[in-house]
Design a protein around this motif. Sequence first.
Motif, PDB file in Angstrom:
ATOM      1  N   GLU A  93       4.077   0.295   9.207  1.00 22.00           N
ATOM      2  CA  GLU A  93       5.430   0.652   9.141  1.00 22.00           C
ATOM      3  C   GLU A  93       5.445   1.359   7.539  1.00 22.00           C
ATOM      4  O   GLU A  93       5.950   2.606   7.549  1.00 22.00           O
ATOM      5  N   VAL A  94       4.859   0.844   6.769  1.00 21.68           N
ATOM      6  CA  VAL A  94       4.968   1.551   5.177  1.00 21.68           C
ATOM      7  C   VAL A  94       4.183   2.712   5.088  1.00 21.68           C
ATOM      8  O   VAL A  94       4.363   3.833   4.709  1.00 21.68           O
ATOM      9  N   ALA A  95       2.786   2.390   5.824  1.00 28.59           N
ATOM     10  CA  ALA A  95       1.771   3.629   5.497  1.00 28.59           C
ATOM     11  C   ALA A  95       1.819   4.626   6.663  1.00 28.59           C
ATOM     12  O   ALA A  95       1.504   5.690   6.606  1.00 28.59           O
ATOM     13  N   GLY A  96       2.596   4.295   7.742  1.00 27.99           N
ATOM     14  CA  GLY A  96       2.383   5.386   8.746  1.00 27.99           C
ATOM     15  C   GLY A  96       1.343   5.121   9.830  1.00 27.99           C
ATOM     16  O   GLY A  96       0.801   6.118  10.398  1.00 27.99           O
ATOM     17  N   GLY A  97       0.564   4.066   9.719  1.00 26.58           N
ATOM     18  CA  GLY A  97      -0.619   4.038  10.529  1.00 26.58           C
ATOM     19  C   GLY A  97      -1.563   2.947   9.844  1.00 26.58           C
ATOM     20  O   GLY A  97      -1.314   2.254   8.983  1.00 26.58           O
TER      21      GLY A  97
END
Length: 192
Positions: A93-97
């Motif tokens: 969620e934070v890193a986008g993947g």
Amino acid sequence: MVVLSAAVVTKSGRPIVARQFVEMSRLRIEGLLAAFPKLMGSGPKQHTFIETESVRYVWQPVEQVFLILITNKASNIVEDLDTLRLLSKLVPEVAGGHSEEKLSEKCFELIFAFDEVITTGGYREYIDIRQIRTNLEMDSHEEKLHNMVKKTKIDSARDQATHMSKVIRTRQKEAAKSGGLVAPGTMAGMGG
């Protein structure tokens, strides 16, 4: 439960992000992370934890990387697994993947997110994803005010520069029409 470190490492053991929650030397954490792939090869694949004489690795494979919690042996394994589960939801969620590039790009945001879940000293905060998201997106009134003042100053300076350039061009045109030349090194109307 005392979490010594939370880390995201490649399959070969190279750390992408590692956050320590207790005082430990860089050499020690690098040694613990470097030992992880070797320990993985020797243990059974059905468990998500490995114990050594001094620490416990609680891990979860996620695509091309591993999410690892390094805890002390007295730590509650059920709480450790719950913390790992929360971090495994938080990382994409934070890193986008889960790709190495995305994780490297968002490493500071990941550290801030890890800090929301685990306190200094290694203890778990009982918090959910929604609360973490809210905390990470916190707005600062002072920051907004500072940014507005800064933008106003920049806009004012830009407007003043535009106005002065028009004044200079107008004076140069008037001087060219009247046939007068402005002496080199002086600027008419600029105090010279």
